[in-house]
Design an enzyme around this catalytic site. Sequence first.
Site, PDB file in Angstrom:
ATOM      1  N   ASP A  36     -14.818  17.315 -20.423  1.00  0.00           N
ATOM      2  CA  ASP A  36     -13.808  16.291 -20.154  1.00  0.00           C
ATOM      3  C   ASP A  36     -12.673  16.431 -21.172  1.00  0.00           C
ATOM      4  O   ASP A  36     -12.912  16.639 -22.361  1.00  0.00           O
ATOM      5  CB  ASP A  36     -14.439  14.893 -20.231  1.00  0.00           C
ATOM      6  N   ILE A  37     -11.437  16.314 -20.679  1.00  0.00           N
ATOM      7  CA  ILE A  37     -10.259  16.505 -21.534  1.00  0.00           C
ATOM      8  C   ILE A  37     -10.112  15.355 -22.538  1.00  0.00           C
ATOM      9  O   ILE A  37      -9.481  15.528 -23.591  1.00  0.00           O
ATOM     10  CB  ILE A  37      -8.997  16.653 -20.655  1.00  0.00           C
ATOM     11  N   ASN A  96     -18.241   6.960 -11.789  1.00  0.00           N
ATOM     12  CA  ASN A  96     -17.267   5.911 -11.501  1.00  0.00           C
ATOM     13  C   ASN A  96     -16.856   6.090 -10.045  1.00  0.00           C
ATOM     14  O   ASN A  96     -16.357   7.146  -9.670  1.00  0.00           O
ATOM     15  CB  ASN A  96     -16.050   6.038 -12.426  1.00  0.00           C
ATOM     16  N   GLY A 102     -13.769   2.103 -11.473  1.00  0.00           N
ATOM     17  CA  GLY A 102     -13.008   2.788 -12.522  1.00  0.00           C
ATOM     18  C   GLY A 102     -12.738   4.252 -12.232  1.00  0.00           C
ATOM     19  O   GLY A 102     -12.393   5.015 -13.129  1.00  0.00           O
ATOM     20  N   GLN A 103     -12.861   4.657 -10.967  1.00  0.00           N
ATOM     21  CA  GLN A 103     -12.618   6.068 -10.625  1.00  0.00           C
ATOM     22  C   GLN A 103     -11.130   6.381 -10.662  1.00  0.00           C
ATOM     23  O   GLN A 103     -10.315   5.641 -10.104  1.00  0.00           O
ATOM     24  CB  GLN A 103     -13.178   6.373  -9.227  1.00  0.00           C
ATOM     25  N   HIS A 109     -17.662  13.248  -9.208  1.00  0.00           N
ATOM     26  CA  HIS A 109     -18.107  13.921 -10.433  1.00  0.00           C
ATOM     27  C   HIS A 109     -19.137  13.088 -11.165  1.00  0.00           C
ATOM     28  O   HIS A 109     -19.051  11.865 -11.197  1.00  0.00           O
ATOM     29  CB  HIS A 109     -16.924  14.224 -11.362  1.00  0.00           C
ATOM     30  N   LEU A 110     -20.098  13.765 -11.787  1.00  0.00           N
ATOM     31  CA  LEU A 110     -21.025  13.134 -12.719  1.00  0.00           C
ATOM     32  C   LEU A 110     -20.468  13.316 -14.121  1.00  0.00           C
ATOM     33  O   LEU A 110     -20.188  14.448 -14.533  1.00  0.00           O
ATOM     34  CB  LEU A 110     -22.407  13.808 -12.703  1.00  0.00           C
ATOM     35  N   HIS A 111     -20.301  12.217 -14.846  1.00  0.00           N
ATOM     36  CA  HIS A 111     -20.019  12.306 -16.280  1.00  0.00           C
ATOM     37  C   HIS A 111     -21.349  12.498 -17.000  1.00  0.00           C
ATOM     38  O   HIS A 111     -22.318  11.788 -16.705  1.00  0.00           O
ATOM     39  CB  HIS A 111     -19.422  11.000 -16.806  1.00  0.00           C
TER      40      HIS A 111
HETATM   41  P1  5GP Z   1     -13.048   9.046 -13.554  1.00  0.00           P
HETATM   42  O1  5GP Z   1     -12.369   7.879 -14.217  1.00  0.00           O
HETATM   43  O2  5GP Z   1     -12.384   9.445 -12.272  1.00  0.00           O
HETATM   44  O3  5GP Z   1     -14.533   8.851 -13.438  1.00  0.00           O
HETATM   45  O4  5GP Z   1     -12.951  10.219 -14.603  1.00  0.00           O
HETATM   46  C1  5GP Z   1     -12.035  11.247 -14.562  1.00  0.00           C
HETATM   47  C2  5GP Z   1     -12.251  12.034 -15.829  1.00  0.00           C
HETATM   48  O5  5GP Z   1     -11.573  13.251 -15.694  1.00  0.00           O
HETATM   49  C3  5GP Z   1     -11.702  11.337 -17.083  1.00  0.00           C
HETATM   50  O6  5GP Z   1     -12.751  11.176 -18.034  1.00  0.00           O
HETATM   51  C4  5GP Z   1     -10.612  12.280 -17.586  1.00  0.00           C
HETATM   52  O7  5GP Z   1     -10.566  12.385 -18.982  1.00  0.00           O
HETATM   53  C5  5GP Z   1     -10.988  13.596 -16.930  1.00  0.00           C
HETATM   54  N1  5GP Z   1      -9.843  14.447 -16.601  1.00  0.00           N
HETATM   55  C6  5GP Z   1      -8.723  14.058 -15.939  1.00  0.00           C
HETATM   56  N2  5GP Z   1      -7.879  15.097 -15.800  1.00  0.00           N
HETATM   57  C7  5GP Z   1      -8.481  16.157 -16.389  1.00  0.00           C
HETATM   58  C8  5GP Z   1      -8.094  17.532 -16.572  1.00  0.00           C
HETATM   59  O8  5GP Z   1      -7.016  17.986 -16.167  1.00  0.00           O
HETATM   60  N3  5GP Z   1      -8.965  18.332 -17.231  1.00  0.00           N
HETATM   61  C9  5GP Z   1     -10.166  17.868 -17.699  1.00  0.00           C
HETATM   62  N4  5GP Z   1     -10.943  18.752 -18.339  1.00  0.00           N
HETATM   63  N5  5GP Z   1     -10.568  16.593 -17.539  1.00  0.00           N
HETATM   64  C10 5GP Z   1      -9.733  15.749 -16.894  1.00  0.00           C
END
Ligand code: 5GP
Length: 121
Positions: A36-37, A96, A102-103, A109-111
């Site tokens: 995750d970035i 999420n 909170g998506q 995706h699985l965190h």
């Molecule tokens: P969500 O809130 O949809 O569950 O999580 C999206 C996740 O994707 C966030 O934790 C965010 O930091 C990560 N993310 C968003 N854009 C990028 C990207 O361009 N590269 C990477 N490696 N992670 C990303």
Amino acid sequence: MKHASYDSDCIFCKIIAGEIPSQKVYEDEEVFAFNDINPGAPIHFLIIPKKHLPMLESAQSQDAPLLGRMMELAPRLAQKQGCRPGKEGGFRVMVNNGADGGQEVYHLHLHVLGGPRPWKK
Ligand code: 5GP
Ligand code: ZN
């Protein structure tokens, strides 16, 4: 290379295709994983299906084995990334789903979060 369900509006499809760089953790025919970035813990990576499924309700019964494989990969990849195994170690798996969940990115995706506490998130 673009996968069969590649969506040009989806940043995670672009990451799978290598059009947006990422720190890859794992890849096979069906699944991709990358850091995750904006990590919320010392270890924080995402496990995604290559198939562009926007959210959990996009999955059909034929996708159940794919979702199962992602779950089964989590502990293996968590250890590979440095999470300690077993009860003393461990990790958190999180999805999420939808705005109220909170998506932010609409490619399922699985965190996976782990490593020594305290964590940011
Ligand atoms: P969500 O809130 O949809 O569950 O999580 C999206 C996740 O994707 C966030 O934790 C965010 O930091 C990560 N993310 C968003 N854009 C990028 C990207 O361009 N590269 C990477 N490696 N992670 C990303
Ligand atoms: Zn996608």
